[in-house]
Design an enzyme around this catalytic site. Structure first.
Site, mmCIF file in Angstrom:
data_model
loop_
_atom_site.group_PDB
_atom_site.id
_atom_site.type_symbol
_atom_site.label_atom_id
_atom_site.label_comp_id
_atom_site.label_asym_id
_atom_site.label_seq_id
_atom_site.Cartn_x
_atom_site.Cartn_y
_atom_site.Cartn_z
ATOM 1 N N ASN A 1 2.642 -89.049 -4.773
ATOM 2 C CA ASN A 1 2.805 -87.965 -5.324
ATOM 3 C C ASN A 1 1.918 -87.430 -6.212
ATOM 4 O O ASN A 1 1.955 -88.148 -7.405
ATOM 5 C CB ASN A 1 4.293 -88.065 -6.128
ATOM 6 C CG ASN A 1 4.695 -86.753 -6.823
ATOM 7 O OD1 ASN A 1 3.944 -85.953 -6.984
ATOM 8 N ND2 ASN A 1 5.982 -86.741 -7.343
ATOM 9 N N ARG B 1 3.482 -85.902 -1.155
ATOM 10 C CA ARG B 1 3.965 -84.518 -1.752
ATOM 11 C C ARG B 1 2.989 -83.520 -1.843
ATOM 12 O O ARG B 1 1.858 -83.841 -2.477
ATOM 13 C CB ARG B 1 4.475 -84.916 -2.986
ATOM 14 C CG ARG B 1 4.964 -83.699 -3.977
ATOM 15 C CD ARG B 1 5.133 -83.574 -5.213
ATOM 16 N NE ARG B 1 5.843 -82.535 -5.906
ATOM 17 C CZ ARG B 1 5.490 -81.970 -7.313
ATOM 18 N NH1 ARG B 1 4.851 -82.880 -8.088
ATOM 19 N NH2 ARG B 1 6.165 -81.130 -7.570
ATOM 20 N N HIS C 1 9.011 -77.514 -6.542
ATOM 21 C CA HIS C 1 10.150 -78.837 -7.060
ATOM 22 C C HIS C 1 11.097 -78.759 -5.862
ATOM 23 O O HIS C 1 12.407 -79.260 -5.940
ATOM 24 C CB HIS C 1 10.718 -78.503 -8.314
ATOM 25 C CG HIS C 1 9.720 -78.701 -9.461
ATOM 26 N ND1 HIS C 1 9.572 -77.879 -10.306
ATOM 27 C CD2 HIS C 1 8.818 -79.498 -9.578
ATOM 28 C CE1 HIS C 1 9.011 -77.941 -11.295
ATOM 29 N NE2 HIS C 1 8.224 -79.183 -10.800
ATOM 30 N N ARG D 1 3.001 -74.726 -19.763
ATOM 31 C CA ARG D 1 3.063 -73.622 -19.029
ATOM 32 C C ARG D 1 3.885 -72.410 -19.608
ATOM 33 O O ARG D 1 4.912 -72.933 -19.989
ATOM 34 C CB ARG D 1 3.037 -73.675 -17.422
ATOM 35 C CG ARG D 1 2.076 -74.342 -16.682
ATOM 36 C CD ARG D 1 2.713 -74.645 -15.309
ATOM 37 N NE ARG D 1 2.548 -76.091 -15.047
ATOM 38 C CZ ARG D 1 3.255 -76.777 -14.209
ATOM 39 N NH1 ARG D 1 3.907 -75.997 -13.190
ATOM 40 N NH2 ARG D 1 3.053 -78.055 -13.925
ATOM 41 N N GLU E 1 12.198 -87.601 -5.799
ATOM 42 C CA GLU E 1 11.499 -87.187 -4.771
ATOM 43 C C GLU E 1 10.869 -87.938 -3.824
ATOM 44 O O GLU E 1 10.718 -87.789 -2.654
ATOM 45 C CB GLU E 1 10.379 -86.345 -5.648
ATOM 46 C CG GLU E 1 10.904 -85.165 -6.330
ATOM 47 C CD GLU E 1 9.951 -84.545 -7.306
ATOM 48 O OE1 GLU E 1 9.678 -85.405 -8.427
ATOM 49 O OE2 GLU E 1 9.251 -83.512 -7.265
HETATM 50 C C1 LIG Z 1 5.081 -77.680 -8.984
HETATM 51 C C2 LIG Z 1 5.152 -78.369 -10.354
HETATM 52 O O1 LIG Z 1 5.241 -77.771 -11.379
HETATM 53 O O2 LIG Z 1 4.874 -79.620 -10.300
HETATM 54 P P1 LIG Z 1 4.963 -80.690 -11.490
HETATM 55 O O3 LIG Z 1 6.306 -80.495 -12.341
HETATM 56 O O4 LIG Z 1 4.923 -82.263 -10.977
HETATM 57 O O5 LIG Z 1 3.982 -80.384 -12.293
HETATM 58 MG MG LIG Z 2 7.593 -83.922 -11.338
#
Ligand SMILES: CC(=O)OP(=O)(O)O
Ligand SMILES: [Mg+2]
Ligand SMILES: Nc1ncnc2c1ncn2[C@@H]1O[C@H](COP(=O)(O)OP(=O)(O)O)[C@@H](O)[C@H]1O
Length: 406
Positions: free
Chosen positions: A11, A96, A185, A246, A389
């Protein structure tokens, strides 16, 4: 020799690699590990072999420059325990892969063409697909003869109806650029929604669940009878909830404004919204543990960041409640969802009229098992379900490579 039964799962995240080696006869973990802060001076590899009694967790702290070096270090650690990539017992490597675009709605054996498509999708998963590509290339170089399987974050969401997947923009433009909600996710949303049904003693086909995957990246999904009907991430993993770094939802005109009035370049805005926003942008920290510690000390910025995070979460619970019409359970998962009791309490507070409540004692308890945290009387179950996961990716990988069609 009997058929190989082991699967290595990789992953690869933007700055980390999580991995597990599993024996698929019983799903037992033989080794687990994590490489974090790749590309920084403070890289760290933590490897834990789980075979034999008394095996010790090992840690390396030398800088690891990139994902290729990270994977080579992982291969060395596995070899040291006799679990190396050269083992004849290894059946496949499962990767992944975050963005599968329109082409992939199921686990896929990786060929040159598949790899090229994953690379083509880099612009819509800039933090994730590059690491996935490097992971695949490095693993293929180490074991060219072994089947490598991609398990896509987007796959579970391909069941979304058009009215949920389409943005309300000009149809020709959207289609020309394949702009739509893909969602991410998915492996976690699928696994958790199924486990919740089990916890309620029901068939997944009978239950409607809101899954809140709250890790560094965070997303919500509405799952009706085992199928995803809506999710908060969009064309890229930037939309939706407030995340570690983010922004989640913003008015898209913020981007034009920052360009026209703020004088920022497209790349600068991309970095701002993906890496310098969310909790880190609001208060300087993206770790919920640190934020809670600061709140306990009376820190106002940390408090506001927490409140914004919760407000967004609550809006999605309400929205998906309305989308589903009837909700049987709300499930919290991933790093924050599994561990941060104050987040769960605050997200559900005030939603009693919707049948939602959290029992303080159950919420505060800790366990690695799926569990209910709602009081007996609540109409809607609230659950904490540790996501897995890696196990899910291993199962899908093994099932594909041992299927008669393969
Ligand atoms: C798609 C995504 O945001 O994955 P992660 O939470 O692992 O950054
Ligand atoms: Mg994660
Ligand atoms: N004990 C804890 N209490 C509160 N938050 C936690 C705890 N442990 C982890 N977290 C949160 O979980 C986040 C990581 O979640 P994780 O699901 O591992 O994310 P990712 O897979 O995106 O790296 C951390 O950034 C932190 O905010």
């Amino acid at each position: 020799m009997s058929n190989p039964t082991r699967v290595l799962v990789l992953n690869s995240g933007s700055s980390s690699v999580k991995y597990q080696l599993l024996d698929m006869r019983d799903g037992a973990r033989l080794a687990v590990g994590l490489v974090e802060r790749i590309g920084e001076e403070t890289s760290r590899l933590v490897h834990t072999p789980l075979t034999g009694g008394g095996a010790e967790r090992r840690e390396r702290t030398a800088p690891i420059a990139d994902h290729e070096a990270a994977l080579k270090a992982v291969a060395e650690e596995l070899s040291a325990d006799g679990l190396g990539l050269d083992s004849p017992e290894l059946a496949a490597i499962g990767h992944r892969v975050v963005h599968g675009g329109l082409k992939f709605s199921a686990p896929t054996v990786i060929t040159d063409e598949v790899l090229a498509e994953i690379e083509r999708l880099i612009p819509v998963a800039p933090l994730h697909n590059p690491a996935n590509v490097t992971g695949i290339r490095t693993a293929r170089a180490l074991r060219p003869d072994l089947p490598q399987v991609a398990v896509f974050d987007t796959a579970f969401h391909t069941t979304m109806p058009e009215h949920a997947a389409r943005y309300a923009i000009d149809v020709e433009t959207a289609d020309a650029h394949r702009i739509r909600r893909y969602g991410f996710h998915g492996t976690s949303h699928a696994y958790v929604s199924r486990r919740v049904a089990g916890l309620l003693g029901k068939d997944p086909a009978e239950v409607n669940v809101i899954v809140l995957h709250l890790g560094n990246g965070a997303s919500a999904s509405a799952v009706r009878g085992g199928r995803c009907v809506d999710t908060s991430m969009g064309l890229t993993p930037l939309e939706g909830l407030v995340m570690g770094t983010r922004s989640g939802d913003i008015d898209p005109a913020v981007v034009f404004h920052l360009k026209r009035v703020g004088g920022m370049s497209t790349d600068e805005i991309d970095v701002l919204l993906n890496k310098k926003s969310g909790l880190v942008g609001l208060c300087g920290d993206n770790d919920m543990r640190e934020i809670r510690r600061r709140i306990d000390e009376g820190d106002e910025r940390a408090r506001l960041a927490f409140d914004i995070y919760i407000h967004r979460l609550k809006k999605y619970i309400g929205a998906y409640y309305a989308v589903l019409g009837r909700v049987d359970a709300v499930a919290f998962t991933a790093g924050v969802g599994e561990n941060a009791a104050p987040v769960r309490e605050a997200a559900v507070a005030g939603l009693e009229e919707l049948g939602l409540a959290v029992d303080a004692g159950l919420n505060a308890a800790r366990s690695g098992e799926p569990r209910l945290i709602s009081p007996e009387y609540a109409r809607v179950a609230v659950a904490v379900v540790p996501t897995d996961e890696e196990l899910e990716i291993a199962r899908q990988t093994y099932s594909l490579v041992t299927s008669p069609a393969h």
